[in-house]
Design a protein around this motif. Structure first.
Motif, PDB file in Angstrom:
ATOM      1  N   LEU A   1      -6.210  -3.901   0.854  1.00 31.47           N
ATOM      2  CA  LEU A   1      -5.255  -2.812   0.679  1.00 31.47           C
ATOM      3  C   LEU A   1      -5.532  -2.018  -0.598  1.00 31.47           C
ATOM      4  O   LEU A   1      -5.289  -0.807  -0.637  1.00 31.47           O
ATOM      5  CB  LEU A   1      -3.834  -3.369   0.664  1.00 31.47           C
ATOM      6  N   ASP A   2      -6.049  -2.671  -1.614  1.00 33.04           N
ATOM      7  CA  ASP A   2      -6.468  -1.946  -2.816  1.00 33.04           C
ATOM      8  C   ASP A   2      -7.579  -0.951  -2.465  1.00 33.04           C
ATOM      9  O   ASP A   2      -7.589   0.188  -2.958  1.00 33.04           O
ATOM     10  CB  ASP A   2      -6.955  -2.919  -3.890  1.00 33.04           C
TER      11      ASP A   2
ATOM     12  N   VAL B   1      -5.940   1.997  -0.624  1.00 35.19           N
ATOM     13  CA  VAL B   1      -5.245   2.898  -1.545  1.00 35.19           C
ATOM     14  C   VAL B   1      -6.242   3.765  -2.305  1.00 35.19           C
ATOM     15  O   VAL B   1      -6.044   4.984  -2.457  1.00 35.19           O
ATOM     16  CB  VAL B   1      -4.360   2.092  -2.516  1.00 35.19           C
TER      17      VAL B   1
ATOM     18  N   ARG C   1       2.251   2.538  -3.304  1.00 34.77           N
ATOM     19  CA  ARG C   1       1.191   3.049  -4.172  1.00 34.77           C
ATOM     20  C   ARG C   1       0.708   4.427  -3.737  1.00 34.77           C
ATOM     21  O   ARG C   1       0.525   5.318  -4.571  1.00 34.77           O
ATOM     22  CB  ARG C   1       0.037   2.030  -4.236  1.00 34.77           C
TER      23      ARG C   1
ATOM     24  N   TRP D   1       0.818  -1.211   0.000  1.00 36.16           N
ATOM     25  CA  TRP D   1       0.000   0.000   0.000  1.00 36.16           C
ATOM     26  C   TRP D   1       0.855   1.265   0.000  1.00 36.16           C
ATOM     27  O   TRP D   1       0.521   2.260  -0.670  1.00 36.16           O
ATOM     28  CB  TRP D   1      -0.984   0.009   1.172  1.00 36.16           C
TER      29      TRP D   1
END
Length: 434
Positions: free
Chosen positions: A418-419, A422, A348, A345
């Protein structure tokens, strides 16, 4: 009539088979699946295994976390796997069958096997391991137990944990010791800068240096062994606060070269909430006063620090199943996985305009914990927005020269989680900029 499964459990408990037997709850619930998963990555090194999602899937399923709440504050306290929860529940049921019998004559006898296993995990002697309730209790035992006198100096930092800072301040007020705090601007990727910071504060009156192994605010990993070696060269003892490092980083406590170490087991080891461990170098035990009363306060027996009165035996014995769970994963695999999740994370969001990281991504200087901020938002604003809008739980940090949101995944955290995180930070940064 007592169900057959209940009767079996009572017999097993009475026989003290417990967590370290072939009939442990972990063995029954997970041994086969974990063994198969381990075989599937046996050809991979720890870093490669950290990125193998098939290996981590059964581990993720072993937790009972709320699917409607993304918990990214594991640096505060971590959830226990289901098997650990079940162990505590069963030991609690057993205790209530007849507390004074089952607690003191049955479960209490399980402390020595547990001490052996904790010592093995810590790479220490069992005679140096005390089992208690958390890092604050462990470290306060040392801080208040050291035979310091008026004028003796202790060096710590402004970035240490508040309960430790307050303990030293109370000793200064009560006993006249001198508590000195240096300050660091993290992240720092130079051991010499850190070691030199402590060394420059030393005077002939300095007796103790207090070091936080992994700084709880932003996850900076400190070079404890180098600091300890420097301190010992000056005749100074070292206390290491390992609340956030034990059960996360693959290390052995004596390798820190410190004289005293305390940790909470309910963080990355995922032991029951309210469990801790203290390590005291064997030749230091005798001079250290216990925090609570003991009939032989100057004993060389580490057990003098466990005179806590009535405590939760079910919680204590539940630690064993957490150790089973941890060892089945593998310490190095676990460290690399959680660092991989943090890096996933963090690498990103740092590309998002207006977003700043407050933690090094160098693996030598960080692992699980990472601080992040969004321009135009206070840490409280960002943490609240993450929760209220996205049901992502983090914690806002405003302490001395640190201002950020602390984000900490654990082994049960998924890549899709975690996507989502982000994406949430990206949306909030865009809104703040607008």
């Amino acid at each position: 009539m007592i169900p057959n499964s209940r009767r079996i459990f009572l017999k097993q408990s009475a026989a003290l088979t417990g967590a370290f037997s072939l009939t442990s709850l972990f063995q029954q619930a997970h041994a086969a699946d974990f063994a198969a998963a381990t075989r599937s990555v046996s050809h991979l090194n720890a870093l490669e295994a950290a990125q193998n999602e098939d290996f981590w899937a059964p581990i993720q399923r072993a937790y009972s976390v709320n699917p409607n709440l993304m918990n990214l504050n594991n640096g505060g306290v971590s959830p226990a796997p289901i098997v650990v929860q079940e162990a505590v529940e069963r030991y609690n049921q057993l205790s209530n069958e007849g507390p004074s019998y089952y607690m003191w004559q049955i479960l209490d006898q399980g402390r020595e096997p547990l001490r052996q296993k904790l010592a093995q995990l810590a790479g220490a002697k069992p005679a140096e391991i005390a089992i208690n309730r958390n890092a604050t209790e462990s470290l306060n035992t040392v801080i208040y137990g050291l035979p310091l006198k008026a004028g003796d100096e202790v060096i710590g930092t402004k970035q240490d944990y508040p309960n430790m800072i307050q303990a030293y301040k109370q000793r200064a007020e009560r006993d006249g010791i001198v508590y000195k705090q240096i300050s660091f601007d993290f992240p720092i990727e130079d051991d010499d800068v850190i070691v030199r910071g402590y060394e420059q504060a030393i005077t002939p009156k300095t007796k103790i240096i207090h070091v936080t192994h992994m700084v709880n605010w932003v996850g900076q990993t400190m070079p404890v062994a180098k600091i300890a070696d420097m301190a010992h060269a000056h005749g100074i003892e070292v206390i290491a606060d390992g609340a956030h490092s034990f059960g996360l980083i693959d290390f052995q406590v004596p390798d820190l070269h410190a004289d005293y170490f305390g940790t909470s087991l309910h963080k990355f080891l995922s032991a029951p909430i309210g469990t801790g461990m203290m390590w005291v170098k064997e030749d230091k035990i005798e001079k250290l006063w216990p925090l609570t009363c003991n009939s032989v306060p100057h004993s060389t027996d580490i057990r003098k620090f466990e005179t806590l009165g009535t405590r939760s035996f079910p919680l204590e014995q539940g630690i064993g199943e957490a150790i089973n769970f941890h060892e089945a994963i593998g310490s190095k695999r676990k460290e690399e996985r959680i660092r991989y999740l943090k890096d996933y994370w963090a690498t990103r969001v740092r590309e998002i305009p207006g977003v700043e990281l407050h933690t090094s991504l160098n693996p030598k200087y960080s692992c699980a914990i990472c601080g992040v901020s969004v321009k135009g938002m206070t840490p409280g604003d960002l943490s609240s927005a993450l929760f209220n809008k996205y049901k992502i739980h983090t914690v806002g940090i405003v302490w001395e020269n640190i201002s950020c949101v602390r984000v900490t995944p654990h082994v049960y955290t998924t890549i899709p989680d975690l996507d989502r995180f982000v994406a949430a930070v990206s949306e909030l940064a865009s809104s703040a900029k607008a």
